[in-house]
Design a protein around this motif. Structure first.
Motif, PDB file in Angstrom:
ATOM      1  N   ARG A   1      10.518   4.706   2.426  1.00  0.00           N
ATOM      2  CA  ARG A   1       9.451   5.732   2.194  1.00  0.00           C
ATOM      3  C   ARG A   1      10.127   7.170   2.238  1.00  0.00           C
ATOM      4  NH1 ARG A   1       4.371   4.772   5.913  1.00  0.00           N
ATOM      5  NH2 ARG A   1       6.342   4.605   7.559  1.00  0.00           N
TER       6      ARG A   1
ATOM      7  N   THR B   1       6.114   3.108  -5.606  1.00  0.00           N
ATOM      8  CA  THR B   1       4.579   3.874  -5.627  1.00  0.00           C
ATOM      9  C   THR B   1       4.741   5.272  -4.980  1.00  0.00           C
ATOM     10  OG1 THR B   1       3.745   1.705  -5.136  1.00  0.00           O
ATOM     11  CG2 THR B   1       2.197   3.445  -4.777  1.00  0.00           C
TER      12      THR B   1
ATOM     13  N   MET C   1       7.365   5.423  -2.271  1.00  0.00           N
ATOM     14  CA  MET C   1       7.989   4.084  -1.418  1.00  0.00           C
ATOM     15  C   MET C   1       8.474   3.171  -2.532  1.00  0.00           C
ATOM     16  SD  MET C   1       5.550   1.526   0.857  1.00  0.00           S
ATOM     17  CE  MET C   1       4.476   1.260  -0.582  1.00  0.00           C
TER      18      MET C   1
ATOM     19  N   THR D   1       0.450   3.568   9.736  1.00  0.00           N
ATOM     20  CA  THR D   1       0.768   4.274   8.640  1.00  0.00           C
ATOM     21  C   THR D   1       1.487   3.342   7.495  1.00  0.00           C
ATOM     22  OG1 THR D   1       2.751   5.149   9.416  1.00  0.00           O
ATOM     23  CG2 THR D   1       0.940   6.541   9.542  1.00  0.00           C
ATOM     24  N   ALA D   2       2.484   2.667   8.012  1.00  0.00           N
ATOM     25  CA  ALA D   2       3.304   1.759   7.190  1.00  0.00           C
ATOM     26  C   ALA D   2       2.519   0.857   6.406  1.00  0.00           C
ATOM     27  CB  ALA D   2       4.407   1.209   7.763  1.00  0.00           C
TER      28      ALA D   2
ATOM     29  N   ASP E   1       0.258   2.208   3.872  1.00  0.00           N
ATOM     30  CA  ASP E   1       0.912   2.405   2.610  1.00  0.00           C
ATOM     31  C   ASP E   1       1.413   0.878   1.881  1.00  0.00           C
ATOM     32  OD1 ASP E   1       0.927   5.038   3.233  1.00  0.00           O
ATOM     33  OD2 ASP E   1       2.755   5.128   3.990  1.00  0.00           O
ATOM     34  N   LYS E   2       1.642  -0.228   2.656  1.00  0.00           N
ATOM     35  CA  LYS E   2       1.996  -1.169   2.085  1.00  0.00           C
ATOM     36  C   LYS E   2       0.919  -1.969   1.458  1.00  0.00           C
ATOM     37  CE  LYS E   2       5.466  -2.644   5.554  1.00  0.00           C
ATOM     38  NZ  LYS E   2       5.585  -3.374   6.706  1.00  0.00           N
TER      39      LYS E   2
ATOM     40  N   ILE F   1      -1.840   0.016   0.172  1.00  0.00           N
ATOM     41  CA  ILE F   1      -2.066   0.606  -1.168  1.00  0.00           C
ATOM     42  C   ILE F   1      -1.165   0.508  -2.207  1.00  0.00           C
ATOM     43  CG2 ILE F   1      -3.751   2.233  -0.201  1.00  0.00           C
ATOM     44  CD1 ILE F   1      -1.702   4.384  -0.276  1.00  0.00           C
ATOM     45  N   GLY F   2       0.023   0.243  -1.573  1.00  0.00           N
ATOM     46  CA  GLY F   2       1.122  -0.126  -2.759  1.00  0.00           C
ATOM     47  C   GLY F   2       0.779  -1.435  -3.442  1.00  0.00           C
ATOM     48  N   TYR F   3       0.285  -2.372  -2.674  1.00  0.00           N
ATOM     49  CA  TYR F   3      -0.059  -3.758  -3.411  1.00  0.00           C
ATOM     50  C   TYR F   3      -1.176  -3.365  -4.304  1.00  0.00           C
ATOM     51  CZ  TYR F   3       2.688  -6.593  -0.139  1.00  0.00           C
ATOM     52  OH  TYR F   3       3.965  -6.996   0.498  1.00  0.00           O
TER      53      TYR F   3
ATOM     54  N   ALA G   1      -1.781  -0.367  -5.953  1.00  0.00           N
ATOM     55  CA  ALA G   1      -1.123   0.124  -7.094  1.00  0.00           C
ATOM     56  C   ALA G   1      -0.337  -0.835  -7.994  1.00  0.00           C
ATOM     57  CB  ALA G   1      -0.433   1.196  -6.425  1.00  0.00           C
TER      58      ALA G   1
ATOM     59  N   LEU H   1      -8.953   7.233  -3.543  1.00  0.00           N
ATOM     60  CA  LEU H   1      -8.024   6.773  -2.403  1.00  0.00           C
ATOM     61  C   LEU H   1      -7.232   7.952  -1.635  1.00  0.00           C
ATOM     62  CD1 LEU H   1      -6.459   3.715  -3.941  1.00  0.00           C
ATOM     63  CD2 LEU H   1      -7.834   3.661  -1.905  1.00  0.00           C
TER      64      LEU H   1
ATOM     65  N   LYS I   1      -6.251   8.258   3.848  1.00  0.00           N
ATOM     66  CA  LYS I   1      -5.306   7.557   5.100  1.00  0.00           C
ATOM     67  C   LYS I   1      -5.785   8.165   6.207  1.00  0.00           C
ATOM     68  CE  LYS I   1      -0.396   7.100   5.502  1.00  0.00           C
ATOM     69  NZ  LYS I   1       0.957   7.270   4.925  1.00  0.00           N
TER      70      LYS I   1
ATOM     71  N   ALA J   1       3.208   2.146  13.462  1.00  0.00           N
ATOM     72  CA  ALA J   1       3.382   2.318  12.004  1.00  0.00           C
ATOM     73  C   ALA J   1       3.340   1.223  11.118  1.00  0.00           C
ATOM     74  CB  ALA J   1       4.699   3.024  11.708  1.00  0.00           C
ATOM     75  N   SER J   2       4.082   0.160  11.515  1.00  0.00           N
ATOM     76  CA  SER J   2       4.016  -1.175  10.768  1.00  0.00           C
ATOM     77  C   SER J   2       3.389  -2.244  11.835  1.00  0.00           C
ATOM     78  CB  SER J   2       5.531  -1.616  10.467  1.00  0.00           C
ATOM     79  OG  SER J   2       5.894  -0.959   9.539  1.00  0.00           O
TER      80      SER J   2
END
Lengths: 235, 205
Positions: free
Chosen positions: A156, A217, A225, B144-145, B148-149, B151-153, B155, B184, B188, B198-199
């Motif tokens: 990221r 993304t 990211m 957070t991670a 992000d993962k 919403i990455g999926y 998107a 969106l 966050k 984070a993860s």
């Protein structure tokens, strides 16, 4: 002739029962929403019966995903690149040796022996050009029988230029081994990834026994990211 | 709290949009008008594939993305346990609830609706769909991670569907994509737990 019950035994029984009830109540209260922050501090992930899945549960989740992915595939992959690891062959011992060789810090995810996450991994450790910098995370999943079935990466805080360079390089490497992607979306260009929040590029290579995915993304304040995933979907 | 609810709706709607990619026909609209988009005669709900399309989408994302992610799969250990622990819905029940939730946001369904039956979930065969905020916020300890993962999926599931002019099932417009992205954006802080790692993994609080 009957043995006499020791005088202390009823007291011990009552005390044990009371303690058990109180402990149960305490655990119950800790699971109420208002006590969530406290429980998070008290309860290591590895002790949580939900977080800590059995190897069978991890395998079951993988099997469900694999079956769904195979349903959209028509052929086996000509090769199965995975950042230098061998899907369905690399073992936990191999991963330990790899981590030691590159001085990479890894931990079990949720106390699960078969899920591992390594952080701040040098690009050279996964066969990428040293100039590609550190990978924020490289995660692994092993089957219950001990073989590697999943490698995934995450970076990221990238600029669009960095992200484009990384995904283009990774996609080119994958395509050279397995051919053109079976599905793409968006564009791997600075202009597209700069377009706004969630602007994305994705390329998926889906086969009956393998799926490789490269994506980027735009996360707004968190930068762009970039992710890769190399997955065995053999039954 | 209201903002959080809106964000959940927005995120779920974004997820649902990808359902069009899993629905090969436009016949599953359940007779509802849904929300008319700016892209021809089919409403957004119809282009989403209606009830069956939404259910197919949620199932597809859970199976091919979430369950194959080393971190996010830990949120679904209960669904792959045998038996499913008391109080936990099955994957099938989650799919139906999510589809209803999105359909309701598009004014084409009713949430929570009738209990969702799944005889295979022996401890909870009739699951009543729960309030999204109340059921998730204290329990999904999202860092957070992981956010992000996720919403990455979302998107990357949506992106292949974006067409210059979306007029049929399986297509969305750039404007619809950007509207969902805008919904969106800024959520966050409402969803992520600052105290969470984070993860992953999912840590039951």
């Amino acid at each position: 002739m009957s043995a006499a019950v020791p005088a202390y035994l009823p007291r011990v029984a009552v005390g044990t029962g009371t303690a058990a009830v109180l402990l149960t109540c305490l655990v119950g209260v800790l699971h109420l929403p208002f006590a969530a922050p406290l429980l998070r501090k008290l309860s290591p992930a590895s002790l949580c019966p939900i977080t800590h899945g059995t190897p069978a549960q991890i395998d079951r989740a993988h099997a469900i995903g694999g079956a769904a992915i195979r349903a959209s595939a028509t052929a086996s992959a000509p090769s199965r690149p995975a950042l230098g690891f061998e899907l369905d062959k690399t073992t936990r011992g191999d991963l330990d040796a790899w981590a030691a060789r590159y001085r990479v810090s890894c931990e079990k995810i949720g106390g699960n022996e078969n899920l591992r996450r390594c952080t701040d991994v040098p690009a050279s450790a996964v066969g990428e050009p040293p100039g590609a910098g550190l990978l924020e995370e490289v995660s692994f999943e092993l089957r219950g029988t001990g073989e590697l079935v999943n490698v995934e990466t995450m970076r990221r805080h990238l600029s669009p230029e960095q992200a484009v360079r990384i995904v283009a390089e990774r996609e080119e490497t994958i395509a050279s081994g397995v051919g053109a992607p079976s599905k793409t979306g968006g564009e791997a260009t600075v202009a597209h990834l700069s377009r706004g929040f969630l602007s994305s590029y994705v390329a998926e290579h889906t086969y009956l026994d393998y799926r490789a995915t490269v994506s980027a993304t735009n996360l707004g304040e968190t930068g762009v990211m970039a992710r890769e995933q190399y997955l065995s979907v053999r039954p | 709290m209201r903002m959080f609810k809106l964000s959940v709706i927005g995120m779920t709607a974004a997820l649902a949009l990808s359902a069009v990619g899993c629905s090969s026909s436009d016949s599953g609209s359940s007779g509802s008008s849904g929300t008319t988009g700016d892209s021809g005669t089919l409403s957004l709900y119809e282009r989403l594939g209606g009830k069956s399309g939404l259910e197919s989408f949620v199932q597809s994302v859970v199976e091919t993305k979430i369950l194959t992610d080393a971190d996010l799969k830990t949120f679904f250990f209960a669904q792959v346990a045998t038996p499913i622990p008391a109080g936990s819905p099955s994957a099938k029940q989650i799919v139906v609830c999510f589809a209803r939730f999105v359909g309701t946001a598009l004014q084409a369904d009713t949430y929570p609706g009738a209990p969702v039956n799944d005889p295979a979930n022996t401890n909870n065969p009739n699951h009543t769909c729960r309030d999204m905020v109340k059921s998730h916020r204290p329990f999904l300890n999202i860092g957070t991670a992981n956010f992000d993962k996720f919403i990455g999926y979302v998107a990357t599931s949506l992106m292949p569907l974006v067409k210059p002019t979306a007029t049929k099932a399986g297509e969305i417009t750039q404007a619809e994509f950007e509207a969902l992205a805008a919904a969106l954006n800024g959520t966050k802080g409402d969803i992520v737990n600052p105290g969470a790692p984070a993860s992953g993994p999912f840590v039951k609080p």
